[in-house]
Design a protein around this motif. Structure first.
Motif, PDB file in Angstrom:
ATOM      1  N   ASP A 316      58.405 -38.150 -35.504  1.00 60.78           N
ATOM      2  CA  ASP A 316      57.612 -38.251 -36.734  1.00 60.78           C
ATOM      3  C   ASP A 316      57.494 -39.708 -37.168  1.00 60.78           C
ATOM      4  O   ASP A 316      56.778 -40.018 -38.106  1.00 60.78           O
ATOM      5  N   ASP A 317      58.233 -40.562 -36.475  1.00 55.33           N
ATOM      6  CA  ASP A 317      58.212 -41.973 -36.888  1.00 55.33           C
ATOM      7  C   ASP A 317      57.078 -42.718 -36.191  1.00 55.33           C
ATOM      8  O   ASP A 317      57.279 -43.757 -35.581  1.00 55.33           O
ATOM      9  N   PHE A 318      55.898 -42.138 -36.231  1.00 57.48           N
ATOM     10  CA  PHE A 318      54.732 -42.775 -35.653  1.00 57.48           C
ATOM     11  C   PHE A 318      53.596 -42.752 -36.666  1.00 57.48           C
ATOM     12  O   PHE A 318      53.430 -41.781 -37.391  1.00 57.48           O
ATOM     13  N   ALA A 319      52.850 -43.816 -36.714  1.00 59.35           N
ATOM     14  CA  ALA A 319      51.608 -43.823 -37.481  1.00 59.35           C
ATOM     15  C   ALA A 319      50.602 -44.532 -36.594  1.00 59.35           C
ATOM     16  O   ALA A 319      50.982 -45.261 -35.674  1.00 59.35           O
ATOM     17  N   ILE A 320      49.323 -44.302 -36.856  1.00 63.18           N
ATOM     18  CA  ILE A 320      48.295 -44.954 -36.047  1.00 63.18           C
ATOM     19  C   ILE A 320      47.347 -45.696 -36.964  1.00 63.18           C
ATOM     20  O   ILE A 320      46.978 -45.195 -38.027  1.00 63.18           O
ATOM     21  N   LEU A 321      46.993 -46.878 -36.558  1.00 64.60           N
ATOM     22  CA  LEU A 321      45.942 -47.595 -37.252  1.00 64.60           C
ATOM     23  C   LEU A 321      44.752 -47.669 -36.302  1.00 64.60           C
ATOM     24  O   LEU A 321      44.844 -48.272 -35.232  1.00 64.60           O
ATOM     25  N   ARG A 322      43.676 -46.996 -36.697  1.00 65.01           N
ATOM     26  CA  ARG A 322      42.479 -47.020 -35.846  1.00 65.01           C
ATOM     27  C   ARG A 322      41.547 -48.118 -36.345  1.00 65.01           C
ATOM     28  O   ARG A 322      41.191 -48.156 -37.525  1.00 65.01           O
ATOM     29  N   ILE A 323      41.189 -48.998 -35.437  1.00 63.87           N
ATOM     30  CA  ILE A 323      40.340 -50.137 -35.787  1.00 63.87           C
ATOM     31  C   ILE A 323      38.994 -49.913 -35.099  1.00 63.87           C
ATOM     32  O   ILE A 323      38.917 -49.931 -33.863  1.00 63.87           O
ATOM     33  N   THR A 324      37.968 -49.655 -35.887  1.00 67.75           N
ATOM     34  CA  THR A 324      36.674 -49.266 -35.311  1.00 67.75           C
ATOM     35  C   THR A 324      35.634 -50.368 -35.482  1.00 67.75           C
ATOM     36  O   THR A 324      35.658 -51.097 -36.472  1.00 67.75           O
ATOM     37  N   GLY A 346      56.212 -59.659 -38.042  1.00 65.75           N
ATOM     38  CA  GLY A 346      57.403 -58.971 -37.537  1.00 65.75           C
ATOM     39  C   GLY A 346      57.173 -57.484 -37.316  1.00 65.75           C
ATOM     40  O   GLY A 346      58.110 -56.694 -37.289  1.00 65.75           O
ATOM     41  N   ILE A 347      55.895 -57.073 -37.172  1.00 70.88           N
ATOM     42  CA  ILE A 347      55.611 -55.647 -36.964  1.00 70.88           C
ATOM     43  C   ILE A 347      55.554 -55.350 -35.472  1.00 70.88           C
ATOM     44  O   ILE A 347      54.830 -56.012 -34.725  1.00 70.88           O
ATOM     45  N   ASN A 348      56.312 -54.359 -35.059  1.00 72.13           N
ATOM     46  CA  ASN A 348      56.364 -54.014 -33.644  1.00 72.13           C
ATOM     47  C   ASN A 348      55.279 -52.999 -33.300  1.00 72.13           C
ATOM     48  O   ASN A 348      55.126 -51.991 -33.976  1.00 72.13           O
ATOM     49  N   ILE A 349      54.495 -53.296 -32.277  1.00 68.94           N
ATOM     50  CA  ILE A 349      53.477 -52.350 -31.820  1.00 68.94           C
ATOM     51  C   ILE A 349      54.106 -51.454 -30.768  1.00 68.94           C
ATOM     52  O   ILE A 349      54.650 -51.935 -29.785  1.00 68.94           O
ATOM     53  N   LYS A 350      54.047 -50.147 -30.991  1.00 71.74           N
ATOM     54  CA  LYS A 350      54.691 -49.247 -30.048  1.00 71.74           C
ATOM     55  C   LYS A 350      53.802 -48.988 -28.839  1.00 71.74           C
ATOM     56  O   LYS A 350      54.273 -48.770 -27.738  1.00 71.74           O
ATOM     57  N   SER A 351      52.493 -48.948 -29.082  1.00 72.50           N
ATOM     58  CA  SER A 351      51.572 -48.672 -27.996  1.00 72.50           C
ATOM     59  C   SER A 351      50.156 -48.948 -28.484  1.00 72.50           C
ATOM     60  O   SER A 351      49.913 -48.993 -29.680  1.00 72.50           O
ATOM     61  N   VAL A 352      49.247 -49.153 -27.549  1.00 70.96           N
ATOM     62  CA  VAL A 352      47.848 -49.375 -27.923  1.00 70.96           C
ATOM     63  C   VAL A 352      46.982 -48.524 -27.009  1.00 70.96           C
ATOM     64  O   VAL A 352      47.182 -48.501 -25.797  1.00 70.96           O
ATOM     65  N   VAL A 361      46.232 -48.525 -32.688  1.00 72.57           N
ATOM     66  CA  VAL A 361      47.531 -49.186 -32.590  1.00 72.57           C
ATOM     67  C   VAL A 361      48.601 -48.225 -33.104  1.00 72.57           C
ATOM     68  O   VAL A 361      48.507 -47.736 -34.231  1.00 72.57           O
ATOM     69  N   TYR A 362      49.613 -47.942 -32.274  1.00 70.68           N
ATOM     70  CA  TYR A 362      50.707 -47.049 -32.665  1.00 70.68           C
ATOM     71  C   TYR A 362      51.816 -47.888 -33.278  1.00 70.68           C
ATOM     72  O   TYR A 362      52.246 -48.880 -32.697  1.00 70.68           O
ATOM     73  N   LEU A 363      52.281 -47.432 -34.434  1.00 69.86           N
ATOM     74  CA  LEU A 363      53.277 -48.200 -35.184  1.00 69.86           C
ATOM     75  C   LEU A 363      54.386 -47.284 -35.677  1.00 69.86           C
ATOM     76  O   LEU A 363      54.222 -46.067 -35.696  1.00 69.86           O
ATOM     77  N   ALA A 364      55.479 -47.893 -36.140  1.00 69.48           N
ATOM     78  CA  ALA A 364      56.479 -47.107 -36.867  1.00 69.48           C
ATOM     79  C   ALA A 364      55.840 -46.734 -38.203  1.00 69.48           C
ATOM     80  O   ALA A 364      55.073 -47.512 -38.769  1.00 69.48           O
ATOM     81  N   ALA A 365      56.150 -45.525 -38.705  1.00 69.37           N
ATOM     82  CA  ALA A 365      55.488 -45.031 -39.908  1.00 69.37           C
ATOM     83  C   ALA A 365      55.588 -46.036 -41.061  1.00 69.37           C
ATOM     84  O   ALA A 365      54.624 -46.256 -41.796  1.00 69.37           O
ATOM     85  N   GLY A 366      56.733 -46.689 -41.193  1.00 68.11           N
ATOM     86  CA  GLY A 366      56.953 -47.603 -42.315  1.00 68.11           C
ATOM     87  C   GLY A 366      56.145 -48.898 -42.235  1.00 68.11           C
ATOM     88  O   GLY A 366      56.105 -49.662 -43.200  1.00 68.11           O
ATOM     89  N   LEU A 368      52.819 -49.096 -41.541  1.00 66.19           N
ATOM     90  CA  LEU A 368      51.386 -48.866 -41.600  1.00 66.19           C
ATOM     91  C   LEU A 368      50.694 -49.711 -42.677  1.00 66.19           C
ATOM     92  O   LEU A 368      49.696 -50.400 -42.399  1.00 66.19           O
ATOM     93  N   THR A 369      51.217 -49.683 -43.892  1.00 69.33           N
ATOM     94  CA  THR A 369      50.553 -50.395 -44.995  1.00 69.33           C
ATOM     95  C   THR A 369      50.487 -51.897 -44.732  1.00 69.33           C
ATOM     96  O   THR A 369      49.434 -52.522 -44.903  1.00 69.33           O
ATOM     97  N   ALA A 370      51.610 -52.464 -44.277  1.00 71.91           N
ATOM     98  CA  ALA A 370      51.633 -53.904 -44.006  1.00 71.91           C
ATOM     99  C   ALA A 370      50.671 -54.262 -42.879  1.00 71.91           C
ATOM    100  O   ALA A 370      50.074 -55.347 -42.871  1.00 71.91           O
ATOM    101  N   SER A 371      50.491 -53.348 -41.928  1.00 68.69           N
ATOM    102  CA  SER A 371      49.587 -53.626 -40.814  1.00 68.69           C
ATOM    103  C   SER A 371      48.136 -53.669 -41.277  1.00 68.69           C
ATOM    104  O   SER A 371      47.363 -54.516 -40.834  1.00 68.69           O
ATOM    105  N   VAL A 372      47.774 -52.752 -42.171  1.00 74.77           N
ATOM    106  CA  VAL A 372      46.412 -52.755 -42.706  1.00 74.77           C
ATOM    107  C   VAL A 372      46.152 -54.106 -43.375  1.00 74.77           C
ATOM    108  O   VAL A 372      45.140 -54.767 -43.116  1.00 74.77           O
ATOM    109  N   ALA A 373      47.093 -54.548 -44.200  1.00 75.45           N
ATOM    110  CA  ALA A 373      46.938 -55.820 -44.906  1.00 75.45           C
ATOM    111  C   ALA A 373      46.801 -56.976 -43.916  1.00 75.45           C
ATOM    112  O   ALA A 373      45.917 -57.835 -44.065  1.00 75.45           O
TER     113      ALA A 373
END
Ligand code: ASP
Ligand code: MG
Length: 463
Positions: A316-324, A346-352, A361-366, A368-373
Motif C-alpha cells: 500500500d506504500d505506493f503512489a503514482i504521479l502521472r505526467i501527461t 531527496g525523493i526516491n523513485i521506485k519505478s517509472v 512515476v511510482y513513489l512512496a505514498a508519503g 506524492l505531494t512534494a513530488s507534485v510541487a
C-alpha cells in the motif's frame, strides 16, 4: 575452524521479557560456531526516532526516555539471567551504555540541532543494548560468547548517513582479520562504520542487510533469519487464509517479493549473498524449538515444479504521479528533468513506466505531494497535466519463469478483468519474473483472492 553460520534475530524476536530465553533455546540447536546479529527490542528504534525530535526542545524528555528504556532492559535482564553476579554485572554495563546515550541526547538538546552523525549514533543504541544483553545472558549460561561491535569488526560502509551501503571488499578484508576464535560473536545490526570512523545506519529494517553483509565477509555456511511467523507464504495469510508455505525461493524471487511488500526480509538482504551462493534459511521462533527446520530456503537455484508462480504480494506504500502531455514520451530530456527535480528533494523513485503521452512515476505514498510541487516548479512546456494517484495498491505476482510463456500474461490478467477489477497500470516483465499491476485500494483484497485462487488453489498447484 568450521564454517560459521550467521543468525539474525529481529525486533519481533525481542518483543517480551520471555524473548531472550526463546532466543537462547534457538541458539542451543546449533552445533557450529555462530555470529549472531541482533535488532533493537521491538519498537525501540521508533521510540528513539521520535524521542530525538522531542528532546531538542524539551530537556525533561531525556530522563523520561532513558527511564523507559532502562525499565524494559532491566525487566529483560531479570527474566533472562539467573546468576546473581552476572545479573549485577549486566545491570552495570547496560547502565554505562545508557549513560552514553543520555550524554548524546543532552548534547542534542543543548546544541538544539541534530547533525546526521549524531542521529545515526543515537539510533544505533537500540541494537547495542540488545547485543549486550544477549551476550551477557549467553555468558551466564556457559556459552563461549563475546560481543563484537561493527566498529571493532570492521563493517565498513560507503559513508552515507541514514541509509548507507556496505563496502563488501573492505569489510571482508577487515572482518577476516578481526574475527577471533570464540564459539559465538554477537553483533548489533543496523549500522556500519564509514571509512572515517563515523556511525552510518543501513536504512530502516537494515539489520537483515548487516547480517547478510557479515555472512558474506565471514564466508558463512548460511544466513539464518529468525522470525515470529512462518516464512514465505503464497500470500499474506491474514488476507488469504488458504495461503500455503513456500519452501523454496530463488534469490531473485525473494528480493522481488520483499521489494513489493512482503515483510519477511529487507529487500537488500540477498545482494551480498548472490554471487557467493550463501543460502538464506528462514525459521519461526514460535514453532518447533527442538529441531532446526527451515521454513523457506532461498538460494541460487530456481525451484522446480509445474507452477511458475511462487507468491503474490502487495504494497500500500505506493503512489503514482502521472505526467501527461503530447510527446512526453518522445521528447528528449523530460524524464531527465523530472528525475533530477525529485532527486534534489531527496525523493526516491521506485519505478517509472512511460508511454508516448505519459510518464508514470511510482513513489512512496508519503512523497506524492512534494513530488507534485517539485515538478510544477520545473514549468515543463510539454507537460499539460499532473495526475497524482493515491489510495492505490500495487499487487505483484512473482516467479522466475512466470513470464517465459507468452500466454502467461493473459492467464494473469484475464480473470481480473473478467471479475471487473480495474487496473490503471499493468506491467508484465519490467522486473524479470514479476508481473505487477495497480488496483484501487478497495479492490486490493478481491484482486489478491482472484490471483491466489487461479495460481495456488487449483489441483496440483503446489508452490
Ligand atoms: N531496529 C532497526 C529498525 O527498526 C533495524 C531493524 O530492525 O532491522 O529499523
Ligand atoms: Mg526489524
Amino acid at each position: 575452524m568450521e564454517k560459521r553460520i550467521v543468525c539474525k534475530f529481529g525486533g519481533s524476536n525481542f518483543k517480551s521479557r520471555e524473548s531472550v530465553r526463546a532466543i537462547i533455546e534457538a541458539v542451543e540447536l546449533y552445533r557450529q560456531p555462530l555470529i549472531i546479529v541482533v535488532s533493537a527490542f521491538y519498537g525501540i528504534t521508533n521510540y528513539l526516532t521520535e524521542g530525538i525530535e522531542t528532546v531538542q526542545n524539551d530537556e525533561s524528555h531525556v530522563d523520561e526516555l532513558i527511564a523507559t528504556i532502562k525499565e524494559k532492559k532491566m525487566e529483560s535482564i531479570d527474566f533472562s539471567i539467573e546468576d546473581e553476579a552476572y545479573r549485577r554485572e549486566t545491570y552495570a554495563l547496560v547502565g554505562q551504555r545508557l549513560d552514553e546515550l543520555n550524554r548524546y541526547l543532552l548534547g542534542v538538546h543543548y546544541i538544539g540541532e541534530l547533525p546526521h552523525s549524531v542521529k545515526d549514533r543515537i539510533l544505533s543504541y537500540g541494537e547495542r543494548l540488545s547485543s549486550l544483553i544477549l551476550t551477557k545472558t549467553l555468558q551466564s549460561r556457559g556459552f563461549d560468547a563475546q560481543e563484537a561491535l561493527p566498529e571493532d569488526l570492521g563493517l565498513i560502509t560507503d559513508g552515507e548517513y541514514s541509509s548507507a551501503s556496505v563496502d563488501f571488499a573492505e569489510s571482508e578484508k577487515r572482518i577476516g582479520r578481526n574475527l577471533g576464535n570464540r564459539q559465538i560473536y554477537v553483533v548489533p545490526g543496523f549500522y556500519g562504520i564509514s571509512p572515517e570512523g563515523q556511525i552510518n545506519l543501513l536504512g530502516r529494517g537494515g539489520s537483515d542487510y548487516s547480517a547478510a553483509a557479515i555472512a558474506r565477509a565471514a564466508g558463512a555456511a548460511s544466513l539464518d533469519i529468525w522470525k515470529d511467523v512462518d516464512g514465505y507464504m503464497t500470500a499474506n495469510p491474514k488476507i488469504i487464509p488458504e495461503a500455503k508455505p513456500v519452501p523454496a525461493l530463488s534469490y531473485r524471487e525473494a528480493a522481488e517479493l520483499s521489494y513489493f511488500g512482503a515483510s519477511i526480509l529487507h529487500p537488500r538482504t540477498v545482494e551480498p549473498l548472490l554471487d557467493r551462493n550463501i543460502p538464506i534459511r528462514i525459521f519461526n521462533i514460535e514453532s518447533d524449538r527442538t529441531r532446526l527446520v527451515p521454513l523457506t530456503i532461498i538460494d541460487g537455484t530456481c525451484p522446480e515444479g509445474s507452477n511458475p508462480a511462487r507468491s503474490v504480494t502487495y504494497s500500500d506504500d505506493f503512489a503514482i504521479l502521472r505526467i501527461t502531455g503530447p510527446g512526453v514520451g518522445i521528447k528528449g530530456g523530460v524524464l531527465g528533468r523530472i528525475t533530477t527535480a525529485l532527486d534534489q528533494r531527496g525523493i526516491n523513485i521506485k519505478s517509472v513506466v512511460t508511454s508516448q503521452t505519459s510518464i508514470n512515476v511510482y513513489l512512496a505514498a508519503g512523497d506524492l505531494t512534494a513530488s507534485v510541487a517539485a515538478i510544477e516548479e520545473q514549468k515543463l512546456k510539454t507537460v499539460t497535466r499532473l495526475t497524482p494517484m493515491d489510495n492505490i495498491s500495487i499487487i505483484a505476482l512473482v516467479g522466475e519463469s512466470l513470464l517465459e510463456h507468452p500466454d502467461q500474461a493473459g492467464h494473469i490478467v484475464a480473470p481480473l478483468v473478467r471479475e471487473g477489477i480495474r487496473m490503471p497500470i499493468v506491467s508484465l516483465g519490467a522486473s524479470e519474473g514479476t508481473a505487477y499491476f495497480v488496483v484501487s485500494r478497495e479492490d486490493r483484497d478481491r484482486a489478491l483472492r482472484i490471483i491466489h485462487r487461479n495460481f495456488f488453489e487449483k489441483e496440483g498447484a503446489a508452490p
